[in-house]
Design a protein around this motif. Sequence first.
Motif, short mmCIF file in Angstrom:
data_model
loop_
_atom_site.label_atom_id
_atom_site.label_comp_id
_atom_site.label_asym_id
_atom_site.label_seq_id
_atom_site.Cartn_x
_atom_site.Cartn_y
_atom_site.Cartn_z
N ASN A 79 49.94 30.45 49.64
CA ASN A 79 49.65 28.83 49.74
C ASN A 79 48.77 28.54 48.68
O ASN A 79 47.65 28.60 48.45
N ASP A 80 49.81 28.19 47.50
CA ASP A 80 49.10 28.07 46.35
C ASP A 80 50.15 27.23 45.55
O ASP A 80 51.26 27.54 45.64
N LEU A 81 49.60 26.15 45.05
CA LEU A 81 50.65 25.06 44.25
C LEU A 81 51.17 25.81 43.21
O LEU A 81 52.26 25.09 42.71
N ARG A 82 50.86 26.78 42.38
CA ARG A 82 51.28 27.37 41.45
C ARG A 82 52.65 28.18 42.16
O ARG A 82 53.60 28.50 41.22
N ALA A 83 52.59 28.16 43.14
CA ALA A 83 54.00 28.79 43.83
C ALA A 83 54.99 28.18 43.56
O ALA A 83 56.53 28.41 43.48
N VAL A 84 55.08 26.84 43.41
CA VAL A 84 56.14 25.86 43.09
C VAL A 84 56.89 26.28 41.73
O VAL A 84 58.10 26.19 41.59
N THR A 85 55.73 26.41 40.59
CA THR A 85 56.44 26.77 39.47
C THR A 85 57.06 28.14 39.54
O THR A 85 58.09 28.32 38.84
N HIS A 118 51.36 20.95 52.71
CA HIS A 118 51.15 20.43 53.91
C HIS A 118 50.60 21.61 54.96
O HIS A 118 50.05 21.35 56.18
N ILE A 119 50.77 22.85 54.61
CA ILE A 119 50.71 23.93 55.52
C ILE A 119 49.62 25.02 55.07
O ILE A 119 49.60 25.05 53.73
N LYS A 120 48.74 25.58 56.07
CA LYS A 120 47.58 26.07 55.37
C LYS A 120 48.20 27.79 55.45
O LYS A 120 47.20 28.63 55.03
N GLY A 121 49.33 28.17 55.56
CA GLY A 121 49.57 29.41 55.73
C GLY A 121 50.52 29.83 54.69
O GLY A 121 50.90 29.01 53.80
N PRO A 122 51.23 30.87 54.59
CA PRO A 122 51.94 31.62 53.71
C PRO A 122 53.39 30.78 53.88
O PRO A 122 53.56 29.89 54.87
N ASN A 148 55.47 35.56 64.83
CA ASN A 148 54.98 34.13 64.30
C ASN A 148 55.97 33.21 64.38
O ASN A 148 57.18 33.23 64.40
N ARG A 149 55.22 31.99 64.51
CA ARG A 149 56.24 30.82 64.78
C ARG A 149 56.20 29.91 63.26
O ARG A 149 55.28 29.93 62.36
N GLY A 150 57.14 29.11 63.08
CA GLY A 150 57.13 28.29 61.94
C GLY A 150 58.71 27.41 61.78
O GLY A 150 59.09 27.41 62.93
N LYS A 151 58.91 27.06 60.80
CA LYS A 151 60.15 26.50 60.70
C LYS A 151 60.88 26.70 59.23
O LYS A 151 60.27 26.95 58.43
N TYR A 152 62.06 26.53 59.12
CA TYR A 152 62.84 26.72 58.10
C TYR A 152 63.62 25.38 57.55
O TYR A 152 64.42 24.87 58.41
N VAL A 153 63.48 24.90 56.45
CA VAL A 153 63.87 23.65 56.07
C VAL A 153 64.82 23.97 55.04
O VAL A 153 64.47 24.61 54.08
N TRP A 154 66.09 23.43 54.96
CA TRP A 154 67.15 24.25 54.03
C TRP A 154 67.90 22.87 53.38
O TRP A 154 67.83 21.99 54.04
#
Length: 137
Positions: free
Chosen positions: A17-23, A59-63, A125-131
């Motif tokens: 959870n790090d904005l640098r992950a976008v790059t 928007h999410i606090k996790g991985p 673990n619960r979550g969602k996948y947006v594709w």
Amino acid sequence: MPENQAEPWEYSLYIPNDLRAVTVSRRTLRLILTMHGLIGLVDVAELLAAELVSNAVRHIKGPAALRVRWSAGVLRIGAWDADPEPPELPRLLEQEADHEDGRGLALVRACADTWGWQPLSRLGNRGKYVWCELKAA
């Protein structure tokens, strides 16, 4: 079609959870598509991946994770995050013109051939996948 585009393949990149992950995600995707001879999809795919990953880490606090799959002439780009709540449905881009935030899924809707989301549960673990998907021209 070059030989390396005929066989299906899939990559997953787990990101903190790090904005640098976008790059990191954009550059990794560019390298993957270039190595597979899909340079014509790079610019739009980078934009779409950046929007999906940005939503996941902002928007999410996790991985989160970026998943890229090629099969039968279709590139699927997806982002997993730990929040099982559905994404906010996108508005039209024209409706987003006055807002700083919230354009991500509107861009995905406008640029992708198709898009969607699904809830996921894996190893407790619960979550969602947006594709979204891009078809090769």
